[in-house]
Design an enzyme around this catalytic site. Structure first.
Site, PDB file in Angstrom:
ATOM      1  CB  ILE A   1       9.743   2.755 -11.198  1.00  0.00           C
ATOM      2  CG1 ILE A   1       8.362   2.543 -10.009  1.00  0.00           C
ATOM      3  CG2 ILE A   1       9.350   2.094 -12.290  1.00  0.00           C
ATOM      4  CD1 ILE A   1       7.333   3.596 -10.453  1.00  0.00           C
TER       5      ILE A   1
ATOM      6  CG  HIS B   1      -6.437  -0.935  -8.683  1.00  0.00           C
ATOM      7  ND1 HIS B   1      -5.839  -0.167  -7.550  1.00  0.00           N
ATOM      8  CD2 HIS B   1      -7.521  -0.414  -9.091  1.00  0.00           C
ATOM      9  CE1 HIS B   1      -6.865   0.712  -7.467  1.00  0.00           C
ATOM     10  NE2 HIS B   1      -7.855   0.319  -8.252  1.00  0.00           N
TER      11      HIS B   1
ATOM     12  CG  ASN C   1      -0.507  -2.941  -7.845  1.00  0.00           C
ATOM     13  OD1 ASN C   1      -0.387  -3.471  -6.884  1.00  0.00           O
ATOM     14  ND2 ASN C   1      -1.302  -1.852  -8.241  1.00  0.00           N
TER      15      ASN C   1
ATOM     16  CG  MET D   1      -1.872  -1.229   1.178  1.00  0.00           C
ATOM     17  SD  MET D   1      -2.959  -1.347  -0.325  1.00  0.00           S
ATOM     18  CE  MET D   1      -4.248  -0.083  -0.069  1.00  0.00           C
ATOM     19  NE  ARG D   2       3.709   2.969   3.794  1.00  0.00           N
ATOM     20  CZ  ARG D   2       3.289   3.782   4.405  1.00  0.00           C
ATOM     21  NH1 ARG D   2       3.351   5.080   4.079  1.00  0.00           N
ATOM     22  NH2 ARG D   2       3.596   3.706   5.778  1.00  0.00           N
TER      23      ARG D   2
HETATM   24  C1  GRF Z   1      -6.178  -6.678  -2.513  1.00  0.00           C
HETATM   25  O1  GRF Z   1      -7.548  -6.379  -2.435  1.00  0.00           O
HETATM   26  C2  GRF Z   1      -5.560  -5.914  -3.606  1.00  0.00           C
HETATM   27  O2  GRF Z   1      -6.307  -5.838  -4.810  1.00  0.00           O
HETATM   28  C3  GRF Z   1      -5.235  -4.485  -2.825  1.00  0.00           C
HETATM   29  O3  GRF Z   1      -4.963  -4.744  -1.688  1.00  0.00           O
HETATM   30  C4  GRF Z   1      -5.665  -5.999  -1.037  1.00  0.00           C
HETATM   31  C5  GRF Z   1      -4.580  -6.840  -0.747  1.00  0.00           C
HETATM   32  O4  GRF Z   1      -5.179  -7.962   0.050  1.00  0.00           O
HETATM   33  N1  GRF Z   1      -3.906  -3.876  -3.551  1.00  0.00           N
HETATM   34  P1  GRF Z   1      -4.093  -9.241   0.455  1.00  0.00           P
HETATM   35  O5  GRF Z   1      -2.947  -8.718   1.499  1.00  0.00           O
HETATM   36  O6  GRF Z   1      -3.606  -9.957  -0.684  1.00  0.00           O
HETATM   37  O7  GRF Z   1      -5.017 -10.182   1.205  1.00  0.00           O
END
Ligand code: GRF
Length: 231
Positions: free
Chosen positions: A140, A156, A154, A132-133
């Site tokens: 990159i 999303h 990633n 989440m960063r």
């Molecule tokens: C998922 O919904 C993903 O799409 C988002 O963060 C969540 C991560 O879930 N980027 P997890 O840690 O894989 O359970």
């Protein structure tokens, strides 16, 4: 065999799905390390139980220590703030705000530590699995050494380009969409803007809640991410 590195922030259910797909031969590869920005990310335990090496770069600590004493920031030697700012579309002549400066400096410190940890393993692909960063061009460009072969993926929780940002399922649900979904894409400098590799969608019915939307979405993520990695 693809050597896969993973970065996570949370429960790591996508990481678990990827590790399972490797074990079951749906991905011709193996996870070689798991890193996190949070020491208490539950996904770290899932990785450790599989005997995988893990590491943590504590972003929160880095950001707090910069706030207390910006002058003591331990900047990487190869960091040029103007170059990174320009690549992010900020003014490249140092006239950006203090807030942007704090962002660029703290991320460079954190990202240099991520890179130093990751350098212990050879890897072909880096998967962001609920990391989440936001990653900056400093990081990159040091992973995507060959610009023609992006190697950071990633997942999303929305059908991009709709609903970029941190709460894709929530934003989809609150907007009143009748369809939700998830997207796997390569990352670029933007927020959830890189080239799309795969997408899955599901119906949202009147009896759905934010929780059931998230459940439906995650179940599709667990199928989609391994498929895109194998692809
Ligand atoms: C998922 O919904 C993903 O799409 C988002 O963060 C969540 C991560 O879930 N980027 P997890 O840690 O894989 O359970």
């Amino acid at each position: 065999m693809i050597r896969i590195g993973a970065l996570i922030s949370g429960s790591g259910t996508n990481l678990a799905a990827i590790m399972r797909a490797c074990d079951e031969g749906r991905i011709d590869g193996k996870v070689v390390f798991v890193g996190s920005d949070k020491p208490d990310a539950a996904g770290l335990d899932k990785a450790a139980k599989k005997g995988l090496p893990t590491f943590v770069v504590n972003y929160k600590e880095i950001i707090e220590s910069y706030k207390k004493d910006p002058d003591s920031a331990d900047l990487p030697q190869d960091f040029d703030i103007d170059v990174i700012a320009a690549r992010m579309g900020l003014p490249g002549d140092g006239t950006f705000s203090d807030r942007d400066r704090a962002f660029l400096v703290t991320r460079a410190i954190a990202e240099a530590r991520l890179l130093a940890n990751m350098a212990k393993w050879d890897f072909d692909l880096l998967v962001l699995a609920g990391f989440m960063r936001k990653l900056t061009p400093y990081f990159i460009d040091r992973v995507n050494i060959d610009p023609l072969h992006p190697r950071i993926m990633n997942i999303h929780p929305a059908i991009l380009p709709s609903f970029p940002g941190t709460d894709g399922y929530g934003d989809t649900f609150r907007y009143g969409c009748r369809v939700g979904g998830c997207t796997v894409h390569f990352i670029d400098y933007g927020e959830d803007t890189g080239p799309i590799i795969g997408q899955r969608c599901f119906s949202i019915t009147p009896d759905d809640t934010i929780e059931t939307v998230k459940e439906k979405g995650l179940m599709l993520e667990w199928e989609l991410y391994p498929e895109c990695i194998q692809l």
